[in-house]
Design a protein around this motif. Structure first.
Motif, mmCIF file in Angstrom:
data_model
loop_
_atom_site.group_PDB
_atom_site.id
_atom_site.type_symbol
_atom_site.label_atom_id
_atom_site.label_comp_id
_atom_site.label_asym_id
_atom_site.label_seq_id
_atom_site.Cartn_x
_atom_site.Cartn_y
_atom_site.Cartn_z
ATOM 1 N N TYR A 28 -0.560 23.692 -2.898
ATOM 2 C CA TYR A 28 0.757 23.128 -2.574
ATOM 3 C C TYR A 28 1.781 24.235 -2.736
ATOM 4 C CZ TYR A 28 -1.109 18.353 -2.976
ATOM 5 O OH TYR A 28 -1.820 17.203 -2.787
ATOM 6 N N SER A 44 -5.670 9.619 9.513
ATOM 7 C CA SER A 44 -6.789 9.824 10.444
ATOM 8 C C SER A 44 -8.030 9.075 9.966
ATOM 9 C CB SER A 44 -7.079 11.315 10.567
ATOM 10 O OG SER A 44 -7.330 11.840 9.296
ATOM 11 N N SER A 55 -3.294 8.934 -3.757
ATOM 12 C CA SER A 55 -4.151 9.248 -2.600
ATOM 13 C C SER A 55 -5.616 8.899 -2.850
ATOM 14 C CB SER A 55 -4.030 10.735 -2.243
ATOM 15 O OG SER A 55 -4.786 11.530 -3.134
ATOM 16 N N ASN A 110 0.867 -1.196 0.000
ATOM 17 C CA ASN A 110 0.000 0.000 0.000
ATOM 18 C C ASN A 110 0.899 1.240 0.000
ATOM 19 O OD1 ASN A 110 -3.075 0.705 0.702
ATOM 20 N ND2 ASN A 110 -1.760 2.241 1.645
ATOM 21 N N ARG A 146 2.263 20.781 1.521
ATOM 22 C CA ARG A 146 0.806 20.849 1.374
ATOM 23 C C ARG A 146 0.263 22.001 2.207
ATOM 24 N NH1 ARG A 146 -3.864 16.984 1.026
ATOM 25 N NH2 ARG A 146 -5.158 18.241 -0.346
ATOM 26 N N SER A 154 -0.010 10.829 10.539
ATOM 27 C CA SER A 154 -1.335 10.393 10.991
ATOM 28 C C SER A 154 -2.288 10.093 9.844
ATOM 29 C CB SER A 154 -1.969 11.459 11.882
ATOM 30 O OG SER A 154 -3.285 11.067 12.204
ATOM 31 N N LYS A 165 -8.146 4.216 7.644
ATOM 32 C CA LYS A 165 -7.386 4.122 6.380
ATOM 33 C C LYS A 165 -6.574 2.831 6.353
ATOM 34 C CE LYS A 165 -8.246 8.654 5.447
ATOM 35 N NZ LYS A 165 -7.880 9.983 5.053
ATOM 36 N N ASP A 166 -6.311 2.373 5.130
ATOM 37 C CA ASP A 166 -5.559 1.117 4.959
ATOM 38 C C ASP A 166 -4.175 1.214 5.606
ATOM 39 O OD1 ASP A 166 -7.730 0.275 3.541
ATOM 40 O OD2 ASP A 166 -6.841 0.646 1.570
ATOM 41 N N THR A 167 -3.573 2.374 5.530
ATOM 42 C CA THR A 167 -2.234 2.533 6.100
ATOM 43 C C THR A 167 -2.245 2.256 7.606
ATOM 44 O OG1 THR A 167 -1.721 4.172 4.402
ATOM 45 C CG2 THR A 167 -0.308 4.184 6.363
ATOM 46 N N SER A 193 0.450 5.584 0.286
ATOM 47 C CA SER A 193 -0.451 6.743 0.397
ATOM 48 C C SER A 193 0.272 7.938 1.018
ATOM 49 C CB SER A 193 -1.650 6.418 1.296
ATOM 50 O OG SER A 193 -2.301 5.290 0.817
ATOM 51 N N PRO A 194 -0.118 9.168 0.585
ATOM 52 C CA PRO A 194 0.512 10.369 1.148
ATOM 53 C C PRO A 194 -0.210 10.880 2.394
ATOM 54 C CG PRO A 194 -0.843 10.963 -0.744
ATOM 55 C CD PRO A 194 -1.013 9.482 -0.546
ATOM 56 N N PHE A 195 0.569 11.420 3.331
ATOM 57 C CA PHE A 195 0.013 11.993 4.561
ATOM 58 C C PHE A 195 0.798 13.252 4.927
ATOM 59 C CE2 PHE A 195 -0.819 7.461 4.594
ATOM 60 C CZ PHE A 195 -2.195 7.451 4.789
ATOM 61 N N SER A 196 0.079 14.362 5.010
ATOM 62 C CA SER A 196 0.794 15.611 5.330
ATOM 63 C C SER A 196 0.715 15.960 6.823
ATOM 64 C CB SER A 196 0.254 16.762 4.487
ATOM 65 O OG SER A 196 -1.074 17.032 4.856
ATOM 66 N N CYS A 197 -0.057 15.214 7.567
ATOM 67 C CA CYS A 197 0.039 15.369 9.028
ATOM 68 C C CYS A 197 1.267 14.562 9.419
ATOM 69 C CB CYS A 197 -1.229 14.869 9.714
ATOM 70 S SG CYS A 197 -2.640 15.862 9.248
HETATM 71 C C1 LIG Z 1 -0.800 15.555 -0.189
HETATM 72 C C2 LIG Z 1 -1.804 14.756 0.581
HETATM 73 C C3 LIG Z 1 -1.724 14.716 1.957
HETATM 74 C C4 LIG Z 1 -2.628 13.958 2.703
HETATM 75 N N1 LIG Z 1 -2.522 13.941 4.054
HETATM 76 C C5 LIG Z 1 -3.346 13.169 4.791
HETATM 77 C C6 LIG Z 1 -3.177 13.087 6.209
HETATM 78 O O1 LIG Z 1 -2.285 13.686 6.794
HETATM 79 N N2 LIG Z 1 -4.008 12.270 6.890
HETATM 80 C C7 LIG Z 1 -4.992 11.553 6.269
HETATM 81 O O2 LIG Z 1 -5.696 10.812 6.939
HETATM 82 N N3 LIG Z 1 -5.161 11.611 4.935
HETATM 83 C C8 LIG Z 1 -4.359 12.387 4.183
HETATM 84 N N4 LIG Z 1 -4.501 12.431 2.823
HETATM 85 C C9 LIG Z 1 -5.508 11.586 2.196
HETATM 86 C C10 LIG Z 1 -5.016 10.135 2.075
HETATM 87 O O3 LIG Z 1 -3.859 10.074 1.282
HETATM 88 C C11 LIG Z 1 -6.128 9.278 1.440
HETATM 89 O O4 LIG Z 1 -7.205 9.218 2.336
HETATM 90 C C12 LIG Z 1 -5.654 7.903 1.045
HETATM 91 O O5 LIG Z 1 -6.651 7.295 0.246
HETATM 92 C C13 LIG Z 1 -5.398 6.988 2.234
HETATM 93 O O6 LIG Z 1 -4.955 5.775 1.722
HETATM 94 P P1 LIG Z 1 -5.009 4.398 2.481
HETATM 95 O O7 LIG Z 1 -6.459 4.136 2.872
HETATM 96 O O8 LIG Z 1 -4.504 3.445 1.459
HETATM 97 O O9 LIG Z 1 -4.131 4.495 3.679
HETATM 98 C C14 LIG Z 1 -3.651 13.216 2.056
HETATM 99 C C15 LIG Z 1 -3.740 13.275 0.651
HETATM 100 C C16 LIG Z 1 -2.832 14.033 -0.073
HETATM 101 C C17 LIG Z 1 -2.930 14.090 -1.566
#
Ligand SMILES: Cc1cc2nc3c(=O)[nH]c(=O)nc-3n(C[C@H](O)[C@H](O)[C@H](O)COP(=O)(O)O)c2cc1C
Length: 303
Positions: free
Chosen positions: A191, A62, A100, A40, A185, A60, A71-73, A42-46
C-alpha cells in the motif's frame, strides 16, 4: 525488456503483474445491502472517477480468480442498485483489511470490522461514519466482462450526494489532500500512504505554450547528465532563449570559468555545463539553465 503475452500466461500471474504495474489504485470501500436489507461492506481497488457530468464512479467486484464465485457486493447491487462509496484513509487500513475477509453471504462486515454504520440520505445502504468522505450513489449500469474466473463486473455509479468531514477541508472549503491522508493499493500486499513527504506538486501546463523537448539541440536531448525530468522542465518553458541572450551569457563569469578551465575540450565543457544546469533546474532556475545549456551547445555546433 521482458514481454508478457496475456494469452500465454496463467491468469493469476497476469493478475499479479497487472496489479503491480497499474498502481497505486484508490480504494472504494463499498457499502451495499441485499434485497432483505442486510448490510455488506467491502473494499475494491479496481475503482476510479470517470467524469462529472453526470458524476461517474466505476468499481469492480470481479469473479474470484480461484473459485469463480461472484462477490456479495455484485449480487447486492443486482438486487438493490445503490451503493455508498466510502474513502479509505490511513487510520482505517487495518479494519478495512479485516472487512475484505471472504465472509459468507449475509455476514455484516460493519460489525465484523468494527466500523460504525450511519444512515444515508438518498440511498438505503449505510455510510461508514469513520470515513471522511462518503459518496451516496445510484447504480446506473452493470457490465459483466466475462463469465470466467477473474472476469470483471463493472459497477457504473452516479453520485447523488457527497458527505465530507470538515476536518479534511482547507480554508477555501476544498478537500485538502494532506489532511485526507489517503491510502492506495499496489501489487501483492503493498500500500502507499498519500500524505506528508510522499506528496509533491506539479503545475498543470494547461493551454500555456511549451517549447517541447524536440526543440532542444541534440547534445542537450542526449545528455548523459540531464535527466528525463530535467528535459521535461526545459521543454515546458514557454519560449527558448534568444541568440542574443545566449551570446551575452558566454561573456558571463560563470561561463568563462568553465571554458577557461577546459579550454579546447568541448566534451568537458559540455559535461560541466550540463552538471551546473542540472543543479540550477533543481532550484527552479529553468530559464537560466537553458541559457547556459544553449551557450555550451552553440560551441559544440561551431566545432
Ligand atoms: C484494498 C483491497 C482492495 C481490493 N480490491 C478488489 C477489487 O478491486 N476487486 C475485487 O473483486 N476484490 C477486491 N478485493 C477483495 C475483496 O474485498 C474481497 O474479495 C471481499 O471479500 C469481497 O467482499 P464481498 O463478497 O462481501 O463483496 C480487495 C481487497 C482489498 C483489501
Amino acid at each position: 525488456m521482458s514481454i508478457i503475452d496475456p494469452n500465454n500466461i496463467p491468469p493469476h500471474i497476469l493478475h499479479r503483474n497487472l496489479l503491480s504495474a497499474i498502481a497505486p489504485r484508490p480504494i472504494a470501500f463499498a457499502s451495499t445491502i441485499d434485497g432483505m436489507g442486510k448490510a455488506n461492506l467491502s473494499p475494491f481497488s479496481c475503482f476510479n472517477v470517470f467524469g462529472v457530468n453526470p458524476s461517474t464512479l466505476i468499481f469492480s467486484p470481479s469473479r474470484s480468480g480461484r473459485t469463480n464465485e461472484l462477490k456479495d457486493t455484485y449480487l447486492n447491487v443486482k438486487e438493490v442498485p445503490e451503493v455508498v462509496i466510502n474513502i479509505v484513509t490511513y487510520s482505517m487500513v487495518e479494519q478495512m483489511n479485516l472487512a475484505s475477509t471472504e465472509f459468507p453471504r449475509g455476514v455484516n462486515e460493519f460489525f465484523k470490522s468494527g466500523f460504525t454504520p450511519i444512515p444515508s440520505e438518498k440511498v438505503k445502504p449505510f455510510r461508514v461514519k469513520e470515513s471522511p468522505v462518503q459518496i451516496e450513489c445510484k447504480v446506473r449500469q452493470v457490465i459483466e466482462t466475462g463469465t470466467g474466473a477473474g472476469s470483471a463486473n463493472l459497477i457504473i455509479c452516479e453520485v447523488l450526494l457527497i458527505h465530507v468531514n470538515d476536518n479534511v477541508l482547507d480554508k477555501t472549503g476544498m478537500i485538502d489532500s494532506q489532511k485526507l491522508d489517503l491510502v492506495g493499493r499496489l501489487g501483492s500486499d503493498y500500500y502507499v500512504r498519500a500524505s506528508g513527504r510522499a506528496l509533491f506538486t506539479l503545475e498543470k501546463p494547461g493551454s500555456k505554450n511549451a517549447i517541447g523537448v524536440d526543440s532542444l539541440p541534440e547534445d542537450i536531448r542526449m545528455s548523459n547528465v540531464l535527466t528525463g525530468n530535467d528535459l521535461g522542465r526545459l521543454g515546458s518553458l514557454q519560449s527558448a532563449p534568444t541568440a542574443h541572450e545566449t551570446e551575452k551569457f558566454k561573456g558571463s563569469p560563470v561561463f568563462r570559468t568553465i571554458t577557461t578551465k577546459h579550454v579546447g575540450n568541448i566534451d568537458k565543457i559540455t559535461e560541466e555545463a550540463h552538471k551546473l544546469a542540472h543543479a540550477m533546474i533543481s532550484v527552479n532556475e529553468i530559464k537560466q539553465a537553458l541559457v547556459l545549456l544553449m551557450a555550451a551547445s552553440s560551441m559544440h555546433v561551431r566545432d
